[in-house]
Design an enzyme around this catalytic site. Structure first.
Site, short mmCIF file in Angstrom:
data_model
loop_
_atom_site.label_atom_id
_atom_site.label_comp_id
_atom_site.label_asym_id
_atom_site.label_seq_id
_atom_site.Cartn_x
_atom_site.Cartn_y
_atom_site.Cartn_z
N SER A 1 30.21 25.44 -23.35
CA SER A 1 30.01 25.51 -24.79
C SER A 1 31.13 24.73 -25.45
O SER A 1 32.25 24.69 -24.95
CB SER A 1 30.06 26.97 -25.22
N HIS B 1 7.46 45.76 -15.66
CA HIS B 1 7.87 46.01 -17.05
C HIS B 1 9.36 45.79 -17.23
O HIS B 1 9.97 46.38 -18.11
CB HIS B 1 7.50 47.44 -17.50
N LYS C 1 32.16 30.07 -21.54
CA LYS C 1 30.73 30.00 -21.26
C LYS C 1 30.37 29.05 -20.13
O LYS C 1 30.93 27.97 -19.98
CB LYS C 1 29.97 29.53 -22.52
#
Ligand code: ARG
Length: 465
Positions: free
Chosen positions: A284, A163, A290
């Site tokens: 980016s 989960h 990034k």
């Protein structure tokens, strides 16, 4: 279309009183994409001609002429100088027409006892068979790369999740080997599909077989097919083998996509379990900081197009009456794109596996959060005689207390732990450590480093076969 597709020469023109419009021509033609089958088409034609000559249906001189012409055509195609004509509709008619230009009547005799219907079915089967062999080789390479990565980290501890919540400590080697298993089943599926692909349709002719004394087994042998298709109607019409291949390819992509999702998450600075080498990432255009995991993201995205091709092929086949229908011409583009996508994805993933850096300290720190050894404590109590459900309950109380005190189970004092069960003794701390926890799962398929090593040996044995 461009002027190279301009010569006129329909193979059936004598039957028709008016030419088709340019739009119909473009709509019905497949040469722009099926020329990809050219070398398989030539291979099939050569096997057919060889059989025709052996059976005395054409002369040996004709056969020799056909071989000579085909050798030249192959050369032209490989050199990129072959002139593909839209008017000649598809790869088969283009090659046959050029052959006749080169060798005259022998070229016109090649189509004896055959139809484009069994011809194209043969070409596609040869194509899919070759694609399967490429996929199998690449799956082997990917499994090797993941096994190598797993071996370097056979005892590196990370949190295992259910989960997406920290569940129990595992080893990174074990995690990698999970994918090695998945890709192993993908290889089995491809091998299995190959047996059904590897049967010869040629000889079915248009749909009912031919009046010539052909020898289908001979052609099958020449082309390396394991058998012939045993019903002519089925041979020319069904594409279940292509669907099966695409389904197996979809499962590969599904596995790749699951792995991609993990790589993307793991590389997020929020998680920081791995780094992926710069050559697989991009920046980016606006945010200078990034570094994006483009390769796994794209692989995850491309999974969708392969699933789409599977749906296309299933829908294409559904509702087609026997035997051949032109609908089947639509099988090629989905199939070709599936092959391109899967092959490139497997190639790039194999490369990328070598460019993954594991940040072991971060993994370890994450495993220490979230009470990953709670099950170990419960198992410990069971081994001291407490029924499992009671042990589960006692540990749940302990975890709640840890939460309040903001400490890990292993950081609680013995006295505090004994408050949850008097069965707890000094030896509990050995099972509450991460190392103790993974080492204790020491059976086939378990995460103990010891078992990971054994699993690696087993996989290496498979990869050698
Ligand atoms: N281009 C066709 C295909 O891809 C070849 C077979 C055409 N046969 C026919 N009878 N029109 O399926």
């Amino acid at each position: 279309m461009t002027s190279q597709f301009s010569k006129k020469a329909e193979a059936w023109s004598a039957r028709f009183s008016e030419p088709v419009s340019d739009l119909v021509k473009r709509y019905t033609a497949s040469v722009f994409f099926d020329k990809r089958l050219a070398l398989f088409d030539i291979q099939g034609s050569l096997a057919h001609a060889e059989m025709l000559a052996a059976q005395g249906i054409i002369s040996n001189e004709d056969r020799a002429e056909i071989e000579r012409g085909m050798a030249q055509i192959r050369g032209e195609i490989e050199a990129g100088s072959f002139e593909w004509l839209l008017d000649l509709e598809d790869v088969h008619l283009n090659i046959e027409k050029r052959l006749t230009e080169l060798v005259g009547d022998a070229g016109k005799r090649l189509h004896t006892g055959r139809s484009r219907n069994d011809q194209v079915a043969t070409d596609i089967r040869l194509y899919v068979r070759a694609a399967i062999d490429d996929v199998l080789a690449l799956l082997n390479g990917l499994r090797t790369a993941l096994t190598d990565l797993g071996e370097r980290h056979f005892d590196t501890i990370m949190p295992g999740f259910t989960h997406l919540q920290v569940a129990q400590p595992i080893t990174f080697g074990h995690h990698m080997l999970a994918y090695v298993e998945m890709f192993g089943r993908d290889a089995e599926r491809m091998q299995d599909a190959r047996r059904r692909v590897n049967r010869l349709p040629l000889g079915a002719a248009a749909l009912a077989g031919t009046t010539f004394p052909i020898d289908r087994l001979r052609v099958a042998k020449t082309l390396g097919f394991e058998d012939v298709c045993h019903n002519s109607l089925d041979a020319v019409s069904d594409r279940d083998f292509a669907i099966e291949f695409t389904a197996a390819a979809s499962l590969i992509m599904m596995h790749v996509s699951r792995m991609s999702e993990e790589l993307v998450m793991w590389m997020s600075p929020r998680i920081g379990f791995i780094d992926i080498a710069d050559r697989f990432c991009t920046g980016s255009s606006i945010m200078p900081q990034k570094k994006n995991p483009d390769v796994p993201e794209l692989a995850r995205g491309k999974t969708g197009r392969v699933y789409g091709h599977l749906a296309s092929l299933l829908t294409l086949m559904k509702g087609q009456p026997l035997a051949y229908n032109k609908d089947n011409q639509e099988d090629k583009e989905p199939l070709f794109d599936t092959v391109d996508t899967v092959l490139d994805t497997l190639r790039i993933f194999t490369d990328m596996a070598g460019g993954i850096t594991v940040k072991a300290e971060n993994m370890r720190a994450a495993a220490l959060q979230g009470y990953a050894t709670a099950t170990d404590l419960a198992d410990y109590l069971v081994k001291k005689g407490l029924p499992f459900r009671d042990a589960h309950e006692a540990v749940a109380h302990a975890v709640r207390a840890c939460d309040v005190a903001d400490v890990d189970l292993s950081e609680m004092s013995l006295e505090t732990l004994q408050g949850f069960s008097p069965l707890i003794g000094e030896d509990v701390f050995a099972v509450l450590t991460l190392e103790g926890s993974v080492a204790a799962r020491d059976h086939v398929g378990g995460t103990a480093p010891n078992q990971v090593k054994k699993a690696i040996e087993r996989v290496r044995g498979q990869l050698k076969d």
